[in-house]
Design a protein around this motif. Sequence first.
Motif, PDB file in Angstrom:
ATOM      1  N   PRO A  90       0.821  -1.207   0.000  1.00 15.98           N
ATOM      2  CA  PRO A  90       0.000   0.000   0.000  1.00 15.98           C
ATOM      3  C   PRO A  90       0.863   1.269   0.000  1.00 15.98           C
ATOM      4  O   PRO A  90       1.983   1.278   0.527  1.00 15.98           O
ATOM      5  CB  PRO A  90      -0.803  -0.113   1.300  1.00 15.98           C
ATOM      6  N   ARG A  91       0.327   2.308  -0.595  1.00 17.76           N
ATOM      7  CA  ARG A  91       1.005   3.609  -0.547  1.00 17.76           C
ATOM      8  C   ARG A  91       0.879   4.186   0.861  1.00 17.76           C
ATOM      9  O   ARG A  91      -0.168   4.106   1.490  1.00 17.76           O
ATOM     10  CB  ARG A  91       0.370   4.581  -1.538  1.00 17.76           C
ATOM     11  N   ASN A  92       1.950   4.740   1.354  1.00 18.22           N
ATOM     12  CA  ASN A  92       1.924   5.480   2.615  1.00 18.22           C
ATOM     13  C   ASN A  92       2.849   6.679   2.462  1.00 18.22           C
ATOM     14  O   ASN A  92       3.357   6.942   1.366  1.00 18.22           O
ATOM     15  CB  ASN A  92       2.314   4.582   3.797  1.00 18.22           C
ATOM     16  N   ASP A  93       3.072   7.402   3.543  1.00 18.77           N
ATOM     17  CA  ASP A  93       3.871   8.621   3.421  1.00 18.77           C
ATOM     18  C   ASP A  93       5.362   8.377   3.594  1.00 18.77           C
ATOM     19  O   ASP A  93       6.141   9.321   3.731  1.00 18.77           O
ATOM     20  CB  ASP A  93       3.389   9.681   4.429  1.00 18.77           C
ATOM     21  N   SER A  94       5.774   7.101   3.598  1.00 22.00           N
ATOM     22  CA  SER A  94       7.187   6.776   3.798  1.00 22.00           C
ATOM     23  C   SER A  94       7.720   5.970   2.624  1.00 22.00           C
ATOM     24  O   SER A  94       7.390   4.794   2.456  1.00 22.00           O
ATOM     25  CB  SER A  94       7.372   5.992   5.100  1.00 22.00           C
ATOM     26  N   GLU A  95       8.557   6.591   1.839  1.00 18.36           N
ATOM     27  CA  GLU A  95       9.200   5.893   0.735  1.00 18.36           C
ATOM     28  C   GLU A  95      10.072   4.750   1.245  1.00 18.36           C
ATOM     29  O   GLU A  95      10.130   3.669   0.654  1.00 18.36           O
ATOM     30  CB  GLU A  95      10.056   6.884  -0.064  1.00 18.36           C
ATOM     31  N   ALA A  96      10.740   4.968   2.358  1.00  9.02           N
ATOM     32  CA  ALA A  96      11.626   3.945   2.908  1.00  9.02           C
ATOM     33  C   ALA A  96      10.837   2.714   3.340  1.00  9.02           C
ATOM     34  O   ALA A  96      11.279   1.579   3.136  1.00  9.02           O
ATOM     35  CB  ALA A  96      12.401   4.510   4.095  1.00  9.02           C
ATOM     36  N   ARG A  97       9.679   2.918   3.938  1.00 15.04           N
ATOM     37  CA  ARG A  97       8.857   1.784   4.357  1.00 15.04           C
ATOM     38  C   ARG A  97       8.342   1.003   3.142  1.00 15.04           C
ATOM     39  O   ARG A  97       8.295  -0.232   3.157  1.00 15.04           O
ATOM     40  CB  ARG A  97       7.692   2.258   5.225  1.00 15.04           C
ATOM     41  N   ARG A  98       7.976   1.718   2.086  1.00 15.01           N
ATOM     42  CA  ARG A  98       7.506   1.042   0.886  1.00 15.01           C
ATOM     43  C   ARG A  98       8.616   0.189   0.279  1.00 15.01           C
ATOM     44  O   ARG A  98       8.376  -0.926  -0.189  1.00 15.01           O
ATOM     45  CB  ARG A  98       6.972   2.052  -0.131  1.00 15.01           C
ATOM     46  N   ARG A  99       9.831   0.718   0.281  1.00 13.75           N
ATOM     47  CA  ARG A  99      10.938  -0.044  -0.287  1.00 13.75           C
ATOM     48  C   ARG A  99      11.231  -1.297   0.542  1.00 13.75           C
ATOM     49  O   ARG A  99      11.510  -2.366  -0.007  1.00 13.75           O
ATOM     50  CB  ARG A  99      12.192   0.834  -0.405  1.00 13.75           C
TER      51      ARG A  99
END
Length: 335
Positions: A291-300
């Motif tokens: 899911p999209r969230n406000d943290s690019e690092a978490r998405r990666r």
Amino acid sequence: MAATACGTGSGPGGRADGRTERVTSLTALDYYTDTTEHAHWGELLTGCGEKAGVAVEHRSVPAPSLVPTALRQASAGTLPDLLMLDNPDLQQFARSGVLAPLRAYGVRTDGFGAGILSAGTYRGEVYGLAPTVNTLALFYDKRALAEAGVPVPRTWDELRKAARATTRPGRYGLAVDADASFEATFQFLPFLWSNGGDERRLDDPRAVEALGLWTGLVRDGSVSRSVLTWNQADVHEQFLGGRAAMMVNGPWRIPALDAAEDLDWGVVPLPVPRAGDALVTPLGGEVWTVPRNDSEARRRKAAEVLACLNGPASMLALADWHHTVPSRPDVAGRY
């Protein structure tokens, strides 16, 4: 149900304020509330989390609650870092823009079966991947059919006869899932499609005939009227408890059936309308998404875990545990 996978290390990533964000934990949501399935997925999430350097907090909710829960979270901006979806539900979430395209995060999608990959694709972008896939079959109690003197059914007429012959006080001939859920749709589709029907034309004579098979079995007492409230787990319990001589279900039930000491069971393809007809069954399986969230690092980091869940080792482990089929043909060939 909830379990926490203990990970090690941390991962760097960019923040909006320019500072480095260190990701040490992720969250994952699915509907694997069955104790064994939850443990299996917890084990995989633990291992994949460790490889990515994070701990994964694993939460499971009942299947009917997953989509409503995820929709509420999407509205509130609190979706987990990893979200499992039944493959028919993926497009609804992808269309709303709450899922990240996987290739943008370096997740390889080559090598997957074309039909399997399409289940996780929306408008040309891959948003979800399924490690393994499955379908449905007819499970039967060998002793019950032998005592009734009927063969294992291969056609609808044979199914009617076998269900009627094996019905007795305390036991129905057949158990199916006919509640108002996606699981019931999944169970009915093989009968509809194999008869040439289309779910968009339920007034078509071929669709009416398929539904008539089920309703006729209920009317003659071969199938319990309670199927209107049963899900696939309930169907399994009826069969396991000797209250049904046959059931429609999937390969994920095999470990529990193997563990049943007093049940001599067999499994065959679902019966077709007439001898020689082609059996058409749906492709089952759940896809994992980021899911999209406000943290690019978490998405990666989530994408790293997702890639691991869809790697050969994970596919083979799941196939062995749940008797499902790896989604990559080259891996399936090793199973």
